[in-house]
Design an enzyme around this catalytic site. Structure first.
Site, short mmCIF file in Angstrom:
data_model
loop_
_atom_site.label_atom_id
_atom_site.label_comp_id
_atom_site.label_asym_id
_atom_site.label_seq_id
_atom_site.Cartn_x
_atom_site.Cartn_y
_atom_site.Cartn_z
N GLY A 12 0.82 -1.21 0.00
CA GLY A 12 0.00 0.00 0.00
C GLY A 12 0.85 1.26 0.00
N ASP A 13 0.18 2.38 -0.21
CA ASP A 13 0.83 3.70 -0.20
C ASP A 13 1.89 3.83 -1.29
OD1 ASP A 13 -0.63 4.25 2.20
OD2 ASP A 13 0.86 3.08 3.28
N LYS A 16 -0.68 5.21 -5.82
CA LYS A 16 -1.65 4.84 -6.88
C LYS A 16 -2.50 6.03 -7.29
CE LYS A 16 -3.29 1.59 -4.17
NZ LYS A 16 -2.27 1.58 -3.12
N GLY A 40 -6.01 6.16 1.51
CA GLY A 40 -5.86 7.61 1.50
C GLY A 40 -4.90 7.96 0.39
N HIS A 41 -5.26 8.91 -0.43
CA HIS A 41 -4.27 9.34 -1.41
C HIS A 41 -4.27 10.84 -1.55
CE1 HIS A 41 -7.77 7.57 -3.60
NE2 HIS A 41 -7.87 8.80 -3.97
N THR A 42 -3.09 11.33 -1.83
CA THR A 42 -2.90 12.76 -1.94
C THR A 42 -2.59 13.07 -3.40
OG1 THR A 42 -1.89 12.67 0.22
CG2 THR A 42 -1.55 14.70 -1.02
N THR A 128 -6.36 0.43 10.62
CA THR A 128 -6.57 1.88 10.60
C THR A 128 -7.72 2.27 11.55
OG1 THR A 128 -8.11 1.66 8.77
CG2 THR A 128 -5.80 2.06 8.20
N GLN A 248 -5.35 -0.07 -1.09
CA GLN A 248 -4.41 -0.97 -0.40
C GLN A 248 -3.54 -1.69 -1.47
OE1 GLN A 248 -7.96 -1.41 0.87
NE2 GLN A 248 -7.34 0.47 1.84
N THR A 323 -1.39 8.77 5.12
CA THR A 323 -2.39 9.80 4.80
C THR A 323 -3.61 9.66 5.69
OG1 THR A 323 -1.73 9.36 2.53
CG2 THR A 323 -3.55 10.88 2.81
N LEU A 356 11.18 7.38 -7.27
CA LEU A 356 12.58 7.04 -7.56
C LEU A 356 13.50 8.13 -7.02
CD1 LEU A 356 14.47 5.03 -8.97
CD2 LEU A 356 14.22 6.37 -11.07
P1 IMP Z 1 -7.61 -2.22 7.99
O1 IMP Z 1 -7.69 -2.23 6.51
O2 IMP Z 1 -7.88 -0.89 8.60
O3 IMP Z 1 -8.41 -3.32 8.61
O4 IMP Z 1 -6.08 -2.53 8.39
C1 IMP Z 1 -5.46 -3.80 8.10
C2 IMP Z 1 -4.01 -3.61 7.68
O5 IMP Z 1 -3.97 -2.98 6.41
C3 IMP Z 1 -3.19 -2.71 8.61
O6 IMP Z 1 -1.85 -3.19 8.63
C4 IMP Z 1 -3.23 -1.36 7.93
O7 IMP Z 1 -2.12 -0.56 8.26
C5 IMP Z 1 -3.19 -1.79 6.47
N1 IMP Z 1 -3.80 -0.81 5.56
C6 IMP Z 1 -5.12 -0.59 5.37
N2 IMP Z 1 -5.30 0.36 4.44
C7 IMP Z 1 -4.09 0.74 4.03
C8 IMP Z 1 -3.63 1.66 3.05
O8 IMP Z 1 -4.40 2.32 2.34
N3 IMP Z 1 -2.28 1.77 2.91
C9 IMP Z 1 -1.42 1.02 3.64
N4 IMP Z 1 -1.80 0.13 4.54
C10 IMP Z 1 -3.12 -0.02 4.75
#
Ligand code: IMP
Length: 458
Positions: A12-13, A16, A40-42, A128, A248, A323, A356
């Site tokens: 994730g992050d 995208k 979350g995206h910026t 989260t 994600q 984010t 990069l």
């Molecule tokens: P949940 O999706 O809030 O249930 O969290 C489950 C796991 O997914 C945790 O480790 C969160 O940090 C991770 N996670 C959920 N959404 C994101 C995202 O958008 N970016 C990065 N990690 C995420």
């Protein structure tokens, strides 16, 4: 390429949002197919920063349909908040469509998410705390409330009543257990942190208040509620481009990620079919997005994690703070064992490598090419067994680093030879071409490799 899916290739992050924003220029519809406001995206557009958690990135184009698909779990208060912010900043949200079949994150889901994490203590997942897991659990239990239910007060009340009762009981039990543990630990009884439930009825769990509030959400969302699958079919059948925006990422996938340290939906490309209501043959291309290094938020295995000054460099230069929750992200080297897995699992047709520029000043650069288990076994493929992954030690290849600031690079020729060699190495081992490279946060800070989509390849 009428049907194009964008997925996260790591944890994730990966950035995208910016990729979707760029590709949306040639698309007619952008649809999110899973996850919720855990994402979350910026997006930085003409110096203005926009942060979204639910609304697809394409909303900044007035002529694109932006859809929240049936596979998304949606907190209506959060969505309306995002709509309000956009309206205040002069963005037209008339083309925002919300699937009538998407499930709602209710207040009790948020409370249960927090209570569940607290109960797990040291074993917590690091969610989260946005209620994602409990909401998908209710969907599977057939106790979910859907967007369409907001439009009928009687149905809404009946469904909330049915869903609420077991939650009240579960939350009460968790609270009693927690207070007992605190007493045993000799701590003072008293008001506990956010999400804690005392014996007195919690006003956040009042059936009447919740129903009233959600009826009013329904009134405000009504102009946006639609049959989003149908919108996708119409566009696809007319040969128009539809972008399916994953949230994600692959390694957080409920089935194929690092379970149980995953999210509760399927962020892989195949899930676009279920979460948007299309068929597999509607998908023409799958683009994966990976950072030039790796990050992870929350708990769980992360073989290439760095806890040294190189990791610190990535954290600081890459502004690696969530984010959604503001948490520091764990940082590490590019992991090609995990990336190859993500490429195959999603059957990616292309990769985009973001950030990069963050690697400039790190020399040498390392990339993990295989793992070694604690017993000495070598793993060229991503191991399916949790305990192997938890103790896997990566083996690295070293590549020369680069010093130059990449922020002004706009073509492949502008990139230092070491940066190009790094990209070639990744593409080679991942087995897919890299089409786009991010060299800074701004929208135009990108390098297209092999020509921009929509234009003839150079
Ligand atoms: P949940 O999706 O809030 O249930 O969290 C489950 C796991 O997914 C945790 O480790 C969160 O940090 C991770 N996670 C959920 N959404 C994101 C995202 O958008 N970016 C990065 N990690 C995420």
């Amino acid at each position: 390429m009428p049907g194009l899916v964008i997925v996260g290739a790591q944890w994730g992050d990966e950035g995208k949002g910016k990729v979707v924003d760029l590709l949306a220029e040639n698309a007619d519809v952008v649809v999110r197919f899973q996850g919720g406001n855990n994402a979350g995206h910026t997006i930085v557009r003409e110096g203005q920063e926009f942060k979204f958690h639910l609304i697809p990135s394409g909303i900044l184009y007035p002529d694109k349909i932006c859809a929240i698909g049936n596979g998304v779990v949606l907190d209506p208060g959060i969505l309306l908040g995002e709509i309000d912010v956009l309206k205040r900043r002069g963005v037209d949200v008339g083309n925002l469509k919300v699937s009538a079949n998407a499930h709602l994150i209710m207040p009790y889901h948020v409370l249960l998410d927090t209570a569940g994490e607290v109960k797990l203590g040291k074993l917590s997942i690091g969610t989260t705390r946005r209620g994602i897991g409990p909401c998908y659990a209710d969907k599977a239990l057939r106790l979910g409330i859907r967007v369409q239910d907001l439009l009928d007060e009687k149905i809404l009340r009946t469904k909330i009543r049915a869903a609420l009762e077991p939650k009240q009981q579960a939350l009460r039990e968790l609270s009693v257990r927690r207070r007992k543990l605190r007493r045993e630990a000799g701590e003072e009884p008293g008001r506990e942190g956010a999400g804690a439930i005392e014996d007195a009825p919690d006003p956040r769990l009042d059936l009447h208040t919740m129903t009233e509030e959600h009826v009013s959400f329904g009134h405000r969302l009504e102009p946006h509620i639609a049959d989003t699958a149908h919108l996708c079919w119409e566009a696809l059948d007319a040969g128009r481009e539809v972008l399916f925006e994953g949230a994600q990422a692959t390694l957080l996938d409920l089935d194929h990620g690092t379970y149980p340290f995953v999210t509760s939906s399927n962020p892989i490309a195949g899930a676009a079919c279920v979460g948007a209501g299309i068929g597999p043959t509607d998908i023409d291309e799958v683009w994966g997005v990976a950072k030039a290094y790796a990050t992870r938020v929350g708990a769980g295995p992360f073989p290439t994690e760095l806890e040294d000054e190189v990791g610190r460099h990535m954290l600081e230069r890459g502004h690696e703070f969530g984010t959604t929750t503001g948490r520091e992200r764990r940082c590490g080297w590019m992991d090609l064992v995990a990336l190859r897995y993500a490429v195959r699992l999603n059957r990616m047709s292309a990769l985009t490598i973001t950030k990069l520029d963050v690697l400039s000043g790190i020399d040498p650069l390392r990339v993990a090419v295989r793992y070694r288990s604690s017993e000495g076994a070598v793993f060229d493929e991503f191991p399916y067994h949790q305990s192997i992954l938890h103790s896997a030690v990566p083996e690295y290849e070293e590549l020369p680093g680069f010093e130059a600031d990449l922020g002004a690079c706009r073509s492949e020729a502008d990139l230092p030879p070491q940066a190009r060699a790094y990209l070639d190495y990744i593409a080679d081992l991942a087995g897919v071409p890299i089409r786009l490279v991010g060299v800074g946060p701004d929208r135009d800070q990108v390098v297209w490799l092999g020509g921009e989509p929509g234009l003839k390849a150079a």
